[in-house]
Design a protein around this motif. Structure first.
Motif, PDB file in Angstrom:
ATOM      1  N   THR A 211       3.634  11.418   9.645  1.00 33.65           N
ATOM      2  CA  THR A 211       3.364  11.394   8.202  1.00 33.65           C
ATOM      3  C   THR A 211       4.435  12.113   7.376  1.00 33.65           C
ATOM      4  O   THR A 211       4.749  11.721   6.256  1.00 33.65           O
ATOM      5  CB  THR A 211       1.976  12.038   7.951  1.00 33.65           C
ATOM      6  OG1 THR A 211       1.022  11.300   8.717  1.00 33.65           O
ATOM      7  CG2 THR A 211       1.581  12.037   6.493  1.00 33.65           C
TER       8      THR A 211
ATOM      9  N   GLU B 107      -3.709  10.984  11.083  1.00 32.91           N
ATOM     10  CA  GLU B 107      -2.700  11.453  10.124  1.00 32.91           C
ATOM     11  C   GLU B 107      -1.982  12.713  10.631  1.00 32.91           C
ATOM     12  O   GLU B 107      -2.595  13.585  11.255  1.00 32.91           O
ATOM     13  CB  GLU B 107      -3.365  11.735   8.763  1.00 32.91           C
ATOM     14  CG  GLU B 107      -2.317  11.769   7.648  1.00 32.91           C
ATOM     15  CD  GLU B 107      -2.931  12.057   6.286  1.00 32.91           C
ATOM     16  OE1 GLU B 107      -4.112  12.413   6.206  1.00 32.91           O
ATOM     17  OE2 GLU B 107      -2.179  11.930   5.287  1.00 32.91           O
TER      18      GLU B 107
ATOM     19  N   ARG C 204       0.841  -1.206   0.000  1.00 37.13           N
ATOM     20  CA  ARG C 204       0.000   0.000   0.000  1.00 37.13           C
ATOM     21  C   ARG C 204       0.879   1.261   0.000  1.00 37.13           C
ATOM     22  O   ARG C 204       1.074   1.880  -1.038  1.00 37.13           O
ATOM     23  CB  ARG C 204      -0.968  -0.039   1.194  1.00 37.13           C
ATOM     24  CG  ARG C 204      -2.154   0.893   1.070  1.00 37.13           C
ATOM     25  CD  ARG C 204      -1.860   2.328   1.420  1.00 37.13           C
ATOM     26  NE  ARG C 204      -1.507   2.504   2.822  1.00 37.13           N
ATOM     27  CZ  ARG C 204      -1.017   3.634   3.316  1.00 37.13           C
ATOM     28  NH1 ARG C 204      -0.819   4.677   2.531  1.00 37.13           N
ATOM     29  NH2 ARG C 204      -0.682   3.721   4.596  1.00 37.13           N
ATOM     30  N   ASP C 205       1.532   1.605   1.126  1.00 32.78           N
ATOM     31  CA  ASP C 205       2.377   2.816   1.141  1.00 32.78           C
ATOM     32  C   ASP C 205       3.573   2.606   0.197  1.00 32.78           C
ATOM     33  O   ASP C 205       3.969   3.516  -0.545  1.00 32.78           O
ATOM     34  CB  ASP C 205       2.865   3.101   2.579  1.00 32.78           C
ATOM     35  CG  ASP C 205       2.955   4.590   2.895  1.00 32.78           C
ATOM     36  OD1 ASP C 205       3.380   5.337   2.007  1.00 32.78           O
ATOM     37  OD2 ASP C 205       2.625   5.008   4.019  1.00 32.78           O
TER      38      ASP C 205
HETATM   39  O1  KIV Z   1       1.743   8.421   6.351  1.00 34.71           O
HETATM   40  C1  KIV Z   1       0.544   8.327   6.718  1.00 34.71           C
HETATM   41  O2  KIV Z   1       0.055   9.085   7.547  1.00 34.71           O
HETATM   42  C2  KIV Z   1      -0.236   7.252   6.093  1.00 34.71           C
HETATM   43  C3  KIV Z   1      -1.612   7.028   6.624  1.00 34.71           C
HETATM   44  C4  KIV Z   1      -2.579   6.816   5.517  1.00 34.71           C
HETATM   45  C5  KIV Z   1      -1.583   5.887   7.588  1.00 34.71           C
HETATM   46  O3  KIV Z   1       0.248   6.561   5.240  1.00 34.71           O
END
Ligand code: KIV
Ligand code: ZN
Length: 390
Positions: free
Chosen positions: A172, A142, A14-15
């Motif tokens: 984040t 976040e 995902r990320d």
């Molecule tokens: O970096 C971040 O804050 C995220 C969130 C969506 C968990 O990737």
């Protein structure tokens, strides 16, 4: 459930997959998800189901395949996102919805153009909505790294009361120092009245190269989950790298008393696989999985290493599935390294022979960045024909 277990939440799919050029199709995601489960990760964040039909399909197929790990889908604090994620996760044995919203005033004002009170309402409502669809809900606050601490504590308390089982405290923007990130976790552990009903999770970005240090500080202060990716892939400068936190907790088990379920011998093979599938090379000096992580090239280091590997290695390369340590020959190498490499090539030279050969070796080494086996064979053969009577 042991209090000292650190849950590893892998977000490579995902990320990590948000990195330009790293986009994966369903087949590729399935291949990596199977390897991640074998590696021993506890939670696989498989994607963001509402973002595209392809990502929905990936999360759905991974949910069918994975047997032991939890499978997680990301959402915004929006009911439609949450419904779609629940549908994608339907076949999962252990589904988790990961929902959340901005928690810093920077996000609340600039992104949502709203108030802190409104954020609390939206967070509670999204968490309750998700908890009606699945039993395991993680809430991300976040930009928690830049949020007002008292407000963050209220938000964490609110989502736990609404049913969150895990609360993610993301840095984040990768802004925090380890002491600052650690202080946030300590503050939440000590000031959120219902904190015993959920676990805190560290999700740190690497904009200042501190993601791993911040995550480790977070678990020292009481968080029990780390969100990370293979090779540290992720938005901008990336996320915390899985191989680093897994090995830090393993190497420091005696002093930290924390552990994960990661099978460390798989770390190098899976790093290579991710690099190949995502077409993203690993920097050679990357900890644990870089090509130079177990190479020794200066004479002083090589001499010590050849006497006893523990002089310059804190990890046995076999423990992380890497090839054996390497003795690289350059103009900074010494006689013991040259003798070692010649011996490995099958040459039986005396100490005196190596002394003479060393002068020839230095001439070649000054001209090249690295002296390879072919160069050594040429040097050794020339030397042998010089000293052998015709
Ligand atoms: O970096 C971040 O804050 C995220 C969130 C969506 C968990 O990737
Ligand atoms: Zn992130």
């Amino acid at each position: 459930m042991s209090d000292n277990k650190i849950y590893i939440f892998d977000t490579t799919l995902r990320d990590g997959e948000q990195v330009p050029g790293c986009k994966l199709n369903t087949k590729e995601k399935l291949e990596l998800a199977a390897l991640l489960e074998e590696l021993g990760v506890d939670i696989i964040e498989a994607g963001f189901p509402i973002s595209s039909p392809g990502d929905f399909e990936s999360v759905h197929e991974i949910s069918k395949m994975i047997k032991h790990a939890s499978v997680c889908g990301l959402t915004r604090s929006v009911n439609k996102d949450i419904e779609v994620a629940a549908a994608a996760l339907k076949p999962a044995k252990h589904p988790r919805i990961h929902t959340g919203i901005g928690s810093s005033d920077i996000h609340i004002i600039n992104k949502f153009n709203t108030t802190r009170e409104n954020i609390l309402e939206r967070a509670a409502s999204a968490t309750k909505f998700a908890r009606n669809l699945v039993g395991d809900v993680e809430f991300f606050c976040e930009d928690a790294g830049r949020a007002n601490l008292e407000f963050l504590a209220r938000l964490v308390e609110t989502v736990i009361a609404a049913g969150a089982t895990v609360v993610n405290i993301p840095d984040t923007t990768g802004y925090c120092l380890p002491s600052q990130y650690g202080a946030i976790i300590s503050y939440l552990m000590n000031n959120v009245p219902n904190i015993d009903k959920a676990i805190l999770s560290c999700h740190c970005h690497n904009d200042l190269g501190l993601a791993t240090a911040n995550s480790i500080e977070g678990v020292i202060r009481g968080a029990r989950q780390i969100e990370c990716t293979i090779n540290g892939l992720g938005e901008r400068a990336g996320n915390t790298s899985l191989e680093e936190v897994a090995m830090i907790l393993k190497q420091h088990h005696a002093d930290l008393g924390l552990h994960t379920s990661i099978k460390s011998k798989m770390l190098n093979p899976i790093s290579h696989k991710v690099s190949e599938i995502m077409r993203m090379p690993v920097q050679p000096n990357k900890a644990i999985v870089g090509a130079n992580a177990f190479s020794h090239s200066s004479g002083i280091h090589q001499d010590g290493f050849l006497k006893n590997a523990i002089t310059y290695e804190i990890i046995d390369p076999h423990d992380v599935g890497a090839d054996t340590s390497k003795i690289v020959l350059t103009a900074r190498s010494g006689r013991s390294a040259l003798a070692f490499r010649l011996h490995n090539l099958g040459f039986k030279f005396t100490r005196n022979d190596v002394d003479v050969l060393y002068d020839h070796f230095l001439i070649v080494a000054d001209e090249k960045k690295e002296v390879m086996d072919d160069d050594l064979i040429m040097l050794a053969n020339a030397f042998e024909s010089e000293v052998t009577p015709q």
